[in-house]
Design a protein around this motif. Structure first.
Motif, PDB file in Angstrom:
ATOM      1  N   ILE A  15       0.951  -1.052  -0.019  1.00 43.71           N
ATOM      2  CA  ILE A  15       0.009  -0.009   0.037  1.00 43.71           C
ATOM      3  C   ILE A  15       0.911   1.075  -0.009  1.00 43.71           C
ATOM      4  CG2 ILE A  15      -1.590   1.526   1.417  1.00 43.71           C
ATOM      5  CD1 ILE A  15      -2.997  -1.174   2.153  1.00 43.71           C
ATOM      6  N   ASP A  16       1.705   1.300   0.879  1.00 40.96           N
ATOM      7  CA  ASP A  16       2.761   2.560   0.840  1.00 40.96           C
ATOM      8  C   ASP A  16       3.459   2.883  -0.373  1.00 40.96           C
ATOM      9  OD1 ASP A  16       1.709   3.393   3.294  1.00 40.96           O
ATOM     10  OD2 ASP A  16       3.389   2.615   4.631  1.00 40.96           O
ATOM     11  N   SER A  19       1.282   3.706  -3.237  1.00 36.67           N
ATOM     12  CA  SER A  19       0.719   5.001  -2.962  1.00 36.67           C
ATOM     13  C   SER A  19       1.728   6.201  -3.461  1.00 36.67           C
ATOM     14  CB  SER A  19       0.067   5.302  -1.527  1.00 36.67           C
ATOM     15  OG  SER A  19      -0.970   4.375  -1.149  1.00 36.67           O
ATOM     16  N   GLN A  20       3.063   5.831  -2.846  1.00 33.39           N
ATOM     17  CA  GLN A  20       4.049   6.884  -3.020  1.00 33.39           C
ATOM     18  C   GLN A  20       3.954   7.021  -4.602  1.00 33.39           C
ATOM     19  OE1 GLN A  20       7.130   5.503  -0.690  1.00 33.39           O
ATOM     20  NE2 GLN A  20       6.026   5.878   1.172  1.00 33.39           N
ATOM     21  N   GLU A  23       1.407   9.012  -6.453  1.00 36.48           N
ATOM     22  CA  GLU A  23       1.662  10.430  -6.151  1.00 36.48           C
ATOM     23  C   GLU A  23       2.743  10.919  -6.606  1.00 36.48           C
ATOM     24  OE1 GLU A  23       1.450  10.227  -1.744  1.00 36.48           O
ATOM     25  OE2 GLU A  23      -0.701  10.472  -1.837  1.00 36.48           O
ATOM     26  N   THR A  28      -3.413  12.707  -7.245  1.00 40.24           N
ATOM     27  CA  THR A  28      -3.932  12.792  -5.591  1.00 40.24           C
ATOM     28  C   THR A  28      -5.271  12.343  -5.583  1.00 40.24           C
ATOM     29  OG1 THR A  28      -4.461  14.946  -6.169  1.00 40.24           O
ATOM     30  CG2 THR A  28      -2.431  14.633  -5.387  1.00 40.24           C
ATOM     31  N   LEU A  30      -6.395   9.567  -3.482  1.00 37.92           N
ATOM     32  CA  LEU A  30      -6.396   8.366  -3.516  1.00 37.92           C
ATOM     33  C   LEU A  30      -7.311   7.515  -2.571  1.00 37.92           C
ATOM     34  CD1 LEU A  30      -2.561   7.598  -3.544  1.00 37.92           C
ATOM     35  CD2 LEU A  30      -4.002   8.067  -5.621  1.00 37.92           C
ATOM     36  N   ILE A  32      -7.994   4.327  -0.583  1.00 33.33           N
ATOM     37  CA  ILE A  32      -7.033   3.156  -0.256  1.00 33.33           C
ATOM     38  C   ILE A  32      -8.266   2.203   0.643  1.00 33.33           C
ATOM     39  CG2 ILE A  32      -5.255   2.190   1.420  1.00 33.33           C
ATOM     40  CD1 ILE A  32      -3.906   4.964   0.646  1.00 33.33           C
ATOM     41  N   ILE A  66      -5.916   0.173  -4.198  1.00 30.45           N
ATOM     42  CA  ILE A  66      -5.667   1.685  -4.256  1.00 30.45           C
ATOM     43  C   ILE A  66      -6.468   2.304  -5.529  1.00 30.45           C
ATOM     44  CG2 ILE A  66      -4.275   3.682  -4.625  1.00 30.45           C
ATOM     45  CD1 ILE A  66      -2.075   1.989  -2.919  1.00 30.45           C
ATOM     46  N   PHE A  68      -7.942   5.509  -7.957  1.00 31.59           N
ATOM     47  CA  PHE A  68      -7.721   6.814  -7.979  1.00 31.59           C
ATOM     48  C   PHE A  68      -8.204   7.286  -9.545  1.00 31.59           C
ATOM     49  CE2 PHE A  68      -3.999   4.431  -9.537  1.00 31.59           C
ATOM     50  CZ  PHE A  68      -3.571   4.829 -10.576  1.00 31.59           C
TER      51      PHE A  68
END
Length: 317
Positions: A15-16, A19-20, A23, A28, A30, A32, A66, A68
């Protein structure tokens, strides 16, 4: 405007980094989804729920995703291509991020807010009421129309607990009465009480956004703030809110959950007029006997019991 909805399937460990990655491409907003967070939320908020739909549990099972959105134009498609390439590189670098499957769907502007509305239609409830979504038209056949736009709050009339309360209110609300609605959500119960003849209603909810939603729904039904007051706060602990509520209500309605009803049982009588009713619902069948016993222990007589689809309501004096 057209949008592209993109979803990346990953793992808790992914996830991290995912996400990074997203981004870093300038994307932007997102959303989760993490099964672990979902279960943590349920565990840490047990006082607010008694039942979780099996379909929702199944939907969340094993999910780490995730979501978006990008515009469906050249710039958006460029971001899609960059995202695919970046995910491919991440998969080479790490073995703990799962499939990193990227899926996509097209969406219109209208889809963002309106897709859910197709499932919400006019509903006849009891003998006198019909709940009509703001965007629908319906023949009332002499019934009292309650126009509603619930937004994202609880209370459309479709849930059994709401229907149980509306049926009881239809029978017991009389002209000139004052009604207190605890846990008002969309305001459906207190607004219905006013349409059924009550003179004034005070509504409150622990969720701040319910204030605007309830006032807007009241306005849809021609009810002004001279007859309707909505506030937010925890009715069990907020002394200022309790002071503002006042007292001498003919009916107090609480369509919440069992634990909150149990907490309210020893507290609400001072707000009720002599001979008034305390109407409770939101009680799942597995806890109905427990709630009924707690109500009786606190001096309440259950004068009417209703049940539907595994849910109970108790009308108490």
């Amino acid at each position: 405007m057209q949008w592209l909805e993109l979803k990346v399937d990953t793992t808790p460990a992914g996830i991290d980094p995912v996400s990074q990655l997203v981004e870093s491409l300038g994307i932007t907003g997102l959303v989760i989804e993490d099964e672990g967070d979902f279960h943590d939320f349920l565990e840490n908020n047990r006082q607010y729920w008694d039942y979780v739909d099996e379909e929702l549990l199944a939907e969340k099972r094993g999910v780490c995703r995730i979501t978006f959105y990008v515009s469906a134009d050249d710039e958006g498609w460029d971001l899609v291509a960059k995202t695919r390439l970046a995910l491919s590189e991440l998969k080479k670098q790490r073995s703990d991020c799962g499939t990193l499957l990227l899926t996509m769907a097209n969406m219109d502007d209208a889809d963002w807010e309106n897709n859910w509305k197709q499932f919400y239609k006019p509903m006849e409830i009891g003998d006198r009421l019909i709940v009509v979504p703001e965007w629908e038209s319906a023949k009332t056949h002499g019934r009292i129309a309650l126009i509603l736009n619930p937004g994202l709050t609880f209370g459309t009339g479709s849930h059994a607990t709401t229907r149980l309360c509306l049926t009881a209110l239809e029978k017991h609300v009389a002209p000139g009465q004052r009604v207190l609605d605890l846990g008002c959500g969309s305001g459906i119960l207190s607004i219905a009480a006013l349409l059924l003849g009550a003179d004034h209603a005070f509504a409150c909810d622990i969720d701040e956004k319910c204030v605007d939603v309830a006032y807007e729904n009241a306005a849809l039904n021609g009810i002004g703030r001279d007859r309707y007051t909505v506030r937010w706060g925890d009715v069990l602990s907020d002394r200022q809110l309790q002071k503002e509520m006042g007292g001498q209500y003919d009916i107090i309605v609480a369509n919440i959950v069992s634990d909150v009803i149990i907490g309210l049982a020893p507290q609400v009588r001072p707000f009720l007029k002599e001979g008034g009713y305390f109407l409770t619902s939101g009680i799942i069948d597995t806890r109905a006997a427990e709630v009924a016993e707690k109500l009786r222990q606190n001096g309440w007589e259950i004068v009417e019991e209703r049940q539907s689809e595994g849910w109970f309501s108790f009308l108490c004096k």
